[in-house]
Scaffold this motif. Structure first.
Motif, PDB file in Angstrom:
ATOM      1  N   ASN A 159       0.844  -1.187   0.000  1.00 28.24           N
ATOM      2  CA  ASN A 159       0.000   0.000   0.000  1.00 28.24           C
ATOM      3  C   ASN A 159       0.880   1.237   0.000  1.00 28.24           C
ATOM      4  O   ASN A 159       1.630   1.474   0.950  1.00 28.24           O
ATOM      5  N   LEU A 160       0.805   1.993  -1.090  1.00 28.32           N
ATOM      6  CA  LEU A 160       1.605   3.204  -1.240  1.00 28.32           C
ATOM      7  C   LEU A 160       0.682   4.409  -1.270  1.00 28.32           C
ATOM      8  O   LEU A 160      -0.390   4.367  -1.865  1.00 28.32           O
ATOM      9  N   PRO A 161       1.111   5.498  -0.660  1.00 31.89           N
ATOM     10  CA  PRO A 161       0.294   6.715  -0.757  1.00 31.89           C
ATOM     11  C   PRO A 161       0.343   7.254  -2.187  1.00 31.89           C
ATOM     12  O   PRO A 161       1.368   7.158  -2.864  1.00 31.89           O
ATOM     13  N   ALA A 162      -0.760   7.812  -2.637  1.00 29.34           N
ATOM     14  CA  ALA A 162      -0.810   8.310  -4.013  1.00 29.34           C
ATOM     15  C   ALA A 162      -1.694   9.545  -4.099  1.00 29.34           C
ATOM     16  O   ALA A 162      -2.586   9.751  -3.287  1.00 29.34           O
ATOM     17  N   ARG A 163      -1.404  10.354  -5.107  1.00 24.30           N
ATOM     18  CA  ARG A 163      -2.240  11.510  -5.443  1.00 24.30           C
ATOM     19  C   ARG A 163      -2.724  11.309  -6.867  1.00 24.30           C
ATOM     20  O   ARG A 163      -1.960  10.926  -7.742  1.00 24.30           O
ATOM     21  N   TYR A 164      -3.988  11.577  -7.095  1.00 21.13           N
ATOM     22  CA  TYR A 164      -4.519  11.462  -8.450  1.00 21.13           C
ATOM     23  C   TYR A 164      -5.650  12.456  -8.664  1.00 21.13           C
ATOM     24  O   TYR A 164      -6.244  12.965  -7.718  1.00 21.13           O
ATOM     25  N   TYR A 165      -5.901  12.732  -9.907  1.00 18.08           N
ATOM     26  CA  TYR A 165      -6.922  13.693 -10.316  1.00 18.08           C
ATOM     27  C   TYR A 165      -8.169  12.926 -10.744  1.00 18.08           C
ATOM     28  O   TYR A 165      -8.094  12.030 -11.577  1.00 18.08           O
TER      29      TYR A 165
END
Length: 173
Positions: A159-165
């Motif tokens: 589980n990796l932190p992520a940013r997405y639109y």
């Protein structure tokens, strides 16, 4: 390609005398075309042209490509109508009382220009309609989609932190 092949064979069969008189016929092709000329699609000028245009329209349904932002539906429809008119009324050129070679040049040119107008405007119109009617989860320039936001844990998970639109905003998960 089959549409173009039908049209080329149609031109050759319809204007055969002009091709033969100008040395543009060969015994090998003549034998093959005799067999092809027995097909029902080549029984008349209109059946060959209708068959060719129907195959073209079917192929336009599968046209792919980028959306052209400059495409205007009205101008594309105008080009399509002009192309259909040229393509369909070109048969009336055989009524003219001019030399057969002139009629052949005019007929092939008029039909070909009409076909190309239908092809080009139809391709653009198909693409435009396909992109305007596309209402899927991959929206926002067809580039974003929802991501999995639940934390899933098992012996293989990472589980990796992520940013997405997505849907007009940036999400952190």
């Amino acid at each position: 390609m089959l549409s173009v092949a039908i049209l080329v064979i149609h031109f050759y069969l319809t204007c055969y005398l002009v091709f033969r008189d100008n040395g543009l016929s060969w015994p090998v092709t003549d034998r093959m075309l005799i067999v092809l000329s027995r097909m029902k699609i080549f029984n008349s000028i209109s059946s060959a042209k209708i068959g060719s245009i129907l195959l073209l329209l079917i192929s336009l349904c599968g046209a792919k490509g980028r959306k052209d932002e400059k495409s205007d539906v009205r101008s594309l429809l105008t080009y399509s109508v002009i192309g259909l008119l040229l393509y369909s009324i070109s048969s009336l050129l055989f009524i003219l009382k001019v030399r057969p070679i002139t009629i052949t040049y005019l007929y092939i040119s008029c039909t070909s220009v009409g076909y190309i107008l239908i092809l080009s405007s139809g391709t653009r119109l198909s693409r435009l309609l396909k992109y305007n009617l596309a209402n899927d989860v991959f929206n926002k320039e067809n580039e974003t989609f929802p991501q999995e936001e639940r934390k899933l844990e098992n012996e293989y998970s990472i589980n990796l932190p992520a940013r997405y639109y997505y849907k007009g905003r940036i999400r952190n998960r």
